[in-house]
Enzyme design. Structure first.
Site, mmCIF file in Angstrom:
data_model
loop_
_atom_site.group_PDB
_atom_site.id
_atom_site.type_symbol
_atom_site.label_atom_id
_atom_site.label_comp_id
_atom_site.label_asym_id
_atom_site.label_seq_id
_atom_site.Cartn_x
_atom_site.Cartn_y
_atom_site.Cartn_z
ATOM 1 N N SER A 4 7.702 -9.692 -2.113
ATOM 2 C CA SER A 4 7.614 -10.225 -3.372
ATOM 3 C C SER A 4 7.528 -8.874 -4.093
ATOM 4 O O SER A 4 7.784 -8.914 -5.450
ATOM 5 C CB SER A 4 6.355 -10.766 -3.524
ATOM 6 O OG SER A 4 5.129 -9.995 -3.068
ATOM 7 N N TYR A 57 -2.545 2.615 10.706
ATOM 8 C CA TYR A 57 -1.027 2.479 10.265
ATOM 9 C C TYR A 57 -0.242 3.033 11.187
ATOM 10 O O TYR A 57 0.757 2.779 11.546
ATOM 11 C CB TYR A 57 -1.258 2.887 8.894
ATOM 12 C CG TYR A 57 -0.132 2.588 8.021
ATOM 13 C CD1 TYR A 57 0.288 1.140 7.697
ATOM 14 C CD2 TYR A 57 1.043 3.548 7.615
ATOM 15 C CE1 TYR A 57 1.283 0.975 6.998
ATOM 16 C CE2 TYR A 57 1.899 3.258 6.727
ATOM 17 C CZ TYR A 57 2.183 2.095 6.486
ATOM 18 O OH TYR A 57 3.492 1.795 5.747
#
Length: 247
Positions: free
Chosen positions: A14, A158
């Site tokens: 998105s 991460y």
């Protein structure tokens, strides 16, 4: 048997790099784009509108990549409604950051980052791979990061998640190459998106040989190439796109 409708699924499609990838695939390929989003429906709808504006075709599919049962039920329902369709391209783009020094990192900050990036890759790809193997053609593109290659301080979680996907990319590529399915990873450096909006660009670009942040569109062109038939002989690769910061 009628020709299958061919789709490209982009998780986290998105905003940011995901949105740019959706748009580029719509421009460059015949694929109908399946835009996955977790919660920001209005942003996903904006991406869909932008695709239709350039003459492409897309639809939305909502699920959290980190929730295995949700991924399975939403994709199963989608296949039920689209019996003549095949998801031929999977772009595993969804990811989150919860940065902090490792010594102060809370278990939930470790787990949520690993779950979205690494388990998200498993949940989506594992559920769709059977159909690709039967179909004997496909493209799996995993969005990783310079953090997964060289490690970034303050991003142990991460870096671990992206490093895990890099290793998985190399292993899976070897398992399924005989079926004409390629698996590659794209490792962006500093790209101008919402995710890097808080960073001091002026200071950081001094570290980058090209002396600037990259644009999401530049990453999207690379993904679009890897999704095409032109990239048929590239598999198991990690392609850096970082302005020379780690070369």
């Amino acid at each position: 048997m009628s020709e299958k409708k061919k789709f490209a699924l982009v998780t986290g499609g998105s905003r940011g790099i995901g949105k740019a990838i959706c748009l580029q695939l719509a421009r460059d390929t015949e694929y109908k784009i399946l835009i996955n989003y977790q919660s920001n429906e209005s942003a996903a709808q904006e991406t869909l509108n932008a695709i239709e504006k350039i003459g492409g075709s897309a639809e939305l599919i909502q699920f959290n990549v980190g929730e295995a049962e949700e991924v399975q039920s939403k994709l199963d329902n989608w296949h039920e409604d689209n019996k003549e369709a095949i998801i031929e391209v999977i772009v595993n783009n969804a990811g989150i950051t919860k940065d902090g020094m490792f010594m102060w990192m809370k278990p939930e900050d470790w787990n949520s980052v690993i779950n979205t990036s690494l388990n998200g890759f498993f949940n989506v790809t594992n559920h769709l791979i059977q159909k690709l193997l039967v179909h004997k053609y496909g493209r799996i593109i995993n969005m990783v990061s310079v953090s997964g290659l060289k490690g970034t301080p303050g991003q142990t979680n991460y870096s671990a998640a992206k490093g895990g996907i890099i290793a998985a990319t190399k292993a899976l590529a070897q398992e399924i190459a005989k079926r004409n399915i390629t698996v590659n990873a794209v490792a962006p450096g500093f790209i101008r998106t919402d995710m890097t909006g808080e960073l001091d660009e002026k200071e950081l670009k001094k570290m980058i040989p090209l002396n600037r942040f990259g644009e999401a569109e530049e990453v999207a062109h690379l993904v679009s190439f890897l999704a095409s038939r032109k990239a048929s002989y590239i598999t198991g690769e990690v392609i850096n796109i970082n302005g020379g910061i780690y070369s």
